[in-house]
Design an enzyme around this catalytic site. Sequence first.
Site, PDB file in Angstrom:
ATOM      1  N   ASP A 167       0.822  -1.199   0.000  1.00 29.88           N
ATOM      2  CA  ASP A 167       0.000   0.000   0.000  1.00 29.88           C
ATOM      3  C   ASP A 167       0.868   1.266   0.000  1.00 29.88           C
ATOM      4  O   ASP A 167       1.766   1.397   0.840  1.00 29.88           O
ATOM      5  CB  ASP A 167      -0.863  -0.031   1.270  1.00 29.88           C
ATOM      6  CG  ASP A 167      -1.969   0.986   1.248  1.00 29.88           C
ATOM      7  OD1 ASP A 167      -2.844   0.895   0.387  1.00 29.88           O
ATOM      8  OD2 ASP A 167      -1.951   1.903   2.091  1.00 29.88           O
ATOM      9  N   GLU A 219       2.002  -0.257  -4.925  1.00 24.88           N
ATOM     10  CA  GLU A 219       1.121   0.758  -5.484  1.00 24.88           C
ATOM     11  C   GLU A 219       2.000   1.959  -5.831  1.00 24.88           C
ATOM     12  O   GLU A 219       2.574   2.572  -4.933  1.00 24.88           O
ATOM     13  CB  GLU A 219       0.102   1.116  -4.401  1.00 24.88           C
ATOM     14  CG  GLU A 219      -1.197   1.636  -4.905  1.00 24.88           C
ATOM     15  CD  GLU A 219      -2.053   2.195  -3.774  1.00 24.88           C
ATOM     16  OE1 GLU A 219      -3.220   2.462  -4.046  1.00 24.88           O
ATOM     17  OE2 GLU A 219      -1.579   2.379  -2.648  1.00 24.88           O
TER      18      GLU A 219
END
Length: 535
Positions: A196, A246
């Site tokens: 993330d 990400e």
Amino acid sequence: GYARAWWKEAVFYQIYPRSFCDSNGDGIGDINGIRQKLSYIKGLGVDCIWLGPHFDSPNADNGYDIRDYRKVMAEFGTMAEFDALLAEVKAAGMRLILDLVVNHTSDEHAWFVESRKSSDNPYRDYYIWQKTPPNAWTSIFRGPAWQKDDATGDYYLHLFHVKQPDLNWDNPKVRHEVYDVMRFWLDKGVDGFRMDVIPFVSKDPAWPELSGRPQDTYANGPNRDAYLQEMRREVLEPYQAVSVGEAFGVALAETPKLIDERRGELDMAFQFDTVDIDRGPDGWRPWTLPELKAIFTRHDAAFDRHCWPTVFFSNHDNPRIVSRYGDDHPDWRVRSAQVMATLLLTLRGTPFIYQGDELGMTNVTFRDIAQFDDIWTKNAWREEVEGGRTTPEAFIANQNKVSRDHARTPMPWTADGGFTTGTPWFALNPNYTDINAEAALADPNSVYHAYARLIALRNAHPALVYGDYRDALPHDDKLFVYERSLDGDVWMIALNFSCDASVFLAPTGFDLVLSNYGTADRHLRGWEARIYRKL
Ligand code: TEU
Ligand code: CA
């Protein structure tokens, strides 16, 4: 050619656990619910599941705010149930990766509970504290990124919600805590991590003011690459674990820094160009097919033999594929979802499917702010509508295009819903009566079965995985026609991105392998997807 790797040949399937399947009637999806649906996932032919955050969390941001990295969220089940899930995924011949959320923790994490107590607490340097805000940074979720804390009067940094304080990666203790967490789960046998907002971990000590979008500043701190290299050496390499980060805020030209195999950072990254295509400074903006096509040509040029791309058009942060890129009118929903499935599964790069897109799930039509769950939408409402900058109508109209909540409605398993026997935590899309897994499984022409056929085709032909990419019609605003080729094995994919029939000269010397209409025709029909192979 490329070095072969399982994750280059694999198809990934993302589960948002809260909305997948509820096994005990409390209205919240859970681990046992996922276990009940493994044959549904396996039936698609996918190789690897990405499980959204399943860790203990107060859910300010649906699990992206972690309170304890070594505990399973009570609502989702127990560690024993997690272990059983992992064993069953493996027994089914699939793999499992976890969501590693380590740019920030919950403010309820023991480290932060300690850290905020006093300026000489041993955990003080686990987070980022300043006497006064050094700049005017803003949170991605709106409002200032510096929050004054009562205990000491100092400010802590939170690039997301105020309940998501950023960890201080410049403190080596923090990095080693993260590596220990990774080893804890890898020792159980998980295959790797989706990471993330991983580019945000390095903060620029000069605290520059923002210029452009906040993420463009936050993702490009000076130690980002050194930290990722250290993480690979310490953890990923020894465990042979796969990593997909990400790349939020990382420009295309910079992305090879994260994934060039010679640099030893990540295996793959999610580049945001495709999902940013309809985003302007004031919210949703219209886009054209040539713009979408140009992205893939640009990516092809930017990523050489040492970089491996991902392909995704949705996830839990984005609207539904068919509503956004296809046509969710009942006349075209199935066909256009199949066109997008064909694109997703025949482009160069590892495809990521988000739960429900294999059913052609659509966006919701929201009418009232009370219908939303997402913290981001709620903050934006406060700032924009309550702040008098826009009208409620304009706000809702924009959210109907961009909201993350479109992706978060529970999975429709049957014509009765089938997600829960109780009250769902978030309302199902009311069209579950038509769009549901039971109906899709029963219909050989469904979106689900199209995904399964495309995945099987991809698995059978290395050219669809490793082949070169060439856009044959870059300027056409309705047709997307491209080639994939490897060692003389040449494929041509012809997609009609409109409901109008179009004259299309079938390439000579090619065989039609697949069409979502089943039969051949001189015209490329509305939202038709064809795959040809050179004889
Ligand atoms: O997302 C990063 C992020 O900021 C996205 O929400 C992005 O802004 C959006 O996709 C743009 O369309 C990650 C998680 O995926 C997200 O769910 C979390 O809320 C966020 O980080 C914080 O952990
Ligand atoms: Ca449950």
